[in-house]
Design a protein around this motif. Structure first.
Motif, PDB file in Angstrom:
ATOM      1  N   ALA A 149       0.854  -1.193   0.000  1.00 15.08           N
ATOM      2  CA  ALA A 149       0.000   0.000   0.000  1.00 15.08           C
ATOM      3  C   ALA A 149       0.885   1.237   0.000  1.00 15.08           C
ATOM      4  N   GLY A 150       0.591   2.173  -0.884  1.00 11.93           N
ATOM      5  CA  GLY A 150       1.380   3.394  -0.963  1.00 11.93           C
ATOM      6  C   GLY A 150       2.687   3.224  -1.712  1.00 11.93           C
ATOM      7  N   ALA A 151       2.989   2.025  -2.185  1.00 13.26           N
ATOM      8  CA  ALA A 151       4.158   1.732  -3.020  1.00 13.26           C
ATOM      9  C   ALA A 151       5.496   1.898  -2.318  1.00 13.26           C
ATOM     10  N   TYR A 152       5.542   1.577  -1.018  1.00 10.26           N
ATOM     11  CA  TYR A 152       6.851   1.568  -0.348  1.00 10.26           C
ATOM     12  C   TYR A 152       6.827   0.638   0.849  1.00 10.26           C
ATOM     13  N   ALA A 153       8.020   0.206   1.255  1.00 13.13           N
ATOM     14  CA  ALA A 153       8.179  -0.638   2.434  1.00 13.13           C
ATOM     15  C   ALA A 153       9.141   0.053   3.389  1.00 13.13           C
ATOM     16  N   ILE A 154       8.624   0.462   4.533  1.00 14.67           N
ATOM     17  CA  ILE A 154       9.459   1.180   5.509  1.00 14.67           C
ATOM     18  C   ILE A 154      10.547   0.282   6.077  1.00 14.67           C
ATOM     19  N   GLN A 155      10.328  -1.029   6.060  1.00 15.44           N
ATOM     20  CA  GLN A 155      11.299  -1.961   6.631  1.00 15.44           C
ATOM     21  C   GLN A 155      12.312  -2.444   5.605  1.00 15.44           C
TER      22      GLN A 155
END
Length: 195
Positions: A149-155
């Motif tokens: 979702a939102g096209a990114y991975a914070i991890q």
């Protein structure tokens, strides 16, 4: 007696989080239509989608305690789901760069034996660093944004795009662990290891 635990989710991140806590559980990948009323606030949407996934799992594992979860990204009151193409992922990232947005993650736990359901959600504000379209395209080429979702991975590599967060990190990853632990405790099960 130990309860059979099931995660009803197609997210490898959620599975890895729970495995990292040393939990033993099965994974079912729910086949549900993620349809909701567009008038619902984001917190209700993620709770209801999480409940749908958990109910799907409970129908297939009638002796289990089933966990479902869902995550949405909201910017300017608009929901950003998972991108359907690399171009859409770049577009989403350019909408988010240099500003704040809110990530909502909902959790549902259902006791398939009794039908009892508990749900909740958390919201966390994320501020992205300013970055160029070339940087967004380079990130999309990693493949990491395509199922998020939102096209990114914070991890993951996406952490390099983040300036700050205000709230729970695990909500942004997609499974607020403190919330999940609290919900499980209402069923006399918890994430904290026994000593």
């Amino acid at each position: 007696m130990k309860r059979e635990l099931v995660l009803a989710s197609g997210s490898p991140r959620r599975e890895a989080l729970l495995r990292g806590l040393g939990l033993q559980f099965d994974v079912l990948r729910p086949q549900v239509d993620e349809v909701y009323d567009a008038q619902w606030p984001p917190g209700k949407i993620v709770r209801e989608l999480a409940r749908m996934k958990a109910r799907w799992g409970a129908a297939r594992r009638p002796r289990a305690l089933v966990i479902g979860a869902d995550t949405l990204v909201v910017v300017d009151r608009r929901i950003l789901g998972k991108p359907s193409s690399p171009d859409e992922a770049v577009h989403m990232l350019m909408e988010l760069q240099g500003r704040a947005h809110t990530v909502y993650s909902g959790v549902a736990v259902i006791d398939a034996v009794t039908g009892r359901e508990e749900t909740g959600f958390r919201a966390t504000e994320v501020r992205m660093r300013p970055f160029s379209q070339d940087r967004a395209k380079a990130y999309v080429k990693t493949g990491e944004p395509m199922d998020k979702a939102g096209a990114y991975a914070i991890q993951g590599v996406g952490a390099l795009l983040i300036d700050s967060i205000s709230g729970d990190f695990w909500t942004v990853v997609g499974l607020p662990l403190g919330l999940l632990d609290g919900l499980l405790q209402t069923f006399d099960v918890g994430l904290f290891p026994d000593f």
